[in-house]
Design a protein around this motif. Structure first.
Motif: not given
Ligand code: SAM
Length: 333
Positions: A191-192, A329, A71, A195, A24, A333
């Motif tokens: 919600e976070v 990642s 990404e 992970m 990413c 997600g």
């Molecule tokens: N790079 C792309 C993006 O930013 O959308 C796709 C991959 S990213 C891992 C996908 C989504 O997962 C994003 O919306 C990110 O904010 C969310 N995300 C990552 N870690 C997270 C976590 N621990 N809890 C909730 N959402 C999470």
């Protein structure tokens, strides 16, 4: 077409999310540690293998395909893959879409549209350029806003996904809402989730339960639940005063595992039957063992027969439970 994928709880699996890279160009603090070790190229599924695998899933009844990462738009040659997948649209596949941080969207919006992508999810947690830099470590808000504008201008529907973060974007809730309404963007809060190891960042310090977010919204607005669904885990509400549609993804305060219709594949071909469990199946070995797809299809069916009932994420006792070791990642997600 072959027989549909049905899991032990009678859920039909028709939604596949595929991570095409673990790399990413951002380092969001809740998603990745700043110094990540990435996989060697040989471990990744090639674009051809990704095509074969996704095509097998489409034959087995997958109707919605979401490309993610890392990404997805930093994967070299990724447009070739999207262009290839577009042949399934209207031939089994209803939707080809992606989740992106938006950094490369200005460049790719038009080719994505030409490959049949009509909706895109862009992750954006703040509209403050300084805070944006702080949370993404490496990102530029301006570039992302240009990406969103490009997607809109080619005709795509854009949905913004914002992770709800305490002491971060809680103060921006109404600004984000106003901006989305002005720009005609859908908006979903997430919600976070627990992970991956985040180094010094503590999950409970970040966690802003969406029931609290909704209570804040209710101070100004009337929310009513909608039956609208997009095939994902979000539940939608209408803001009475503005007519806006707002989504909530609440794996912690209220999970929707009973209606789960999706599985995920990592960029190395590991099929995860649940985002919040460790069990997985290797699809890369059958992909590489034979040019025919029988072994691959058998491995997919066998894995679906093990899909668990749900995840075990839980912060309710003021401690983190159900954490999985991989970063978002990794699974995509
Ligand atoms: N790079 C792309 C993006 O930013 O959308 C796709 C991959 S990213 C891992 C996908 C989504 O997962 C994003 O919306 C990110 O904010 C969310 N995300 C990552 N870690 C997270 C976590 N621990 N809890 C909730 N959402 C999470």
């Amino acid at each position: 077409m072959t027989a549909p994928l049905i899991d032990p709880y009678a859920r039909t699996i028709d939604y596949l999310r595929v991570s095409v890279t673990d790399r990413c160009d951002f380092r969001c603090t809740y998603c990745m540690a700043e110094h990540m070790t990435f996989l060697p190229k040989r471990d990744l599924l090639t674009l051809e293998e990704l095509d074969r695998m996704c095509s097998a899933f489409v034959r087995m009844g997958v109707r919605k395909l979401r490309i993610t990462g890392g990404e997805p738009l930093v994967r070299k040659g990724i447009m070739t893959f999207f262009e290839g997948m577009s042949r399934h649209l209207g031939n089994g596949l209803d939707e080809l879409t992606l989740t992106t941080n938006g950094s490369q969207l200005e460049r790719f919006a038009e080719p994505l549209w030409n490959a049949g992508v009509r909706r895109v999810n862009v992750s954006l947690d703040t509209l403050d350029a300084t805070k944006f830099k702080e949370i993404t470590r490496w990102g530029s808000l301006d570039k992302v806003l240009r990406g969103i504008a490009a997607a809109k201008s080619v005709g795509m529907r854009v949905k913004i996904n914002a992770v709800a973060l305490k002491n971060f974007n809680d103060v921006e809730l109404f600004d984000l809402l106003d901006w989305a309404a002005r720009e005609d963007l859908d908006l979903t809060f997430i919600e976070v989730m627990p992970m991956g190891d985040m180094g010094d960042v503590h999950r409970l310090d970040q966690y802003w339960p969406l029931k609290d977010l909704r209570a804040t919204l209710a101070e100004r607005f009337t929310l009513s639940e909608l039956s609208y669904r997009t095939g994902g885990p979000a539940r939608y509400f209408e803001v009475g005063e503005t007519g806006q549609r707002l989504g909530f993804i609440t794996p912690l305060t209220h999970n929707f595992c009973e209606s789960c219709n999706r599985v995920r594949v990592t960029c190395t071909g590991e099929l995860y039957m649940c985002l919040g469990q460790e069990d997985r199946a290797d699809l890369r070995a059958p992909l590489r063992a034979s040019e025919a797809d029988a072994g691959l299809e058998a491995a997919i069916r066998e894995a679906i027969s093990r899909k668990p009932k749900g995840h075990d994420f839980d912060y309710s006792r003021q401690e983190i439970a159900g954490q999985v070791s991989r970063h978002m990642s990794h699974t995509g997600g």
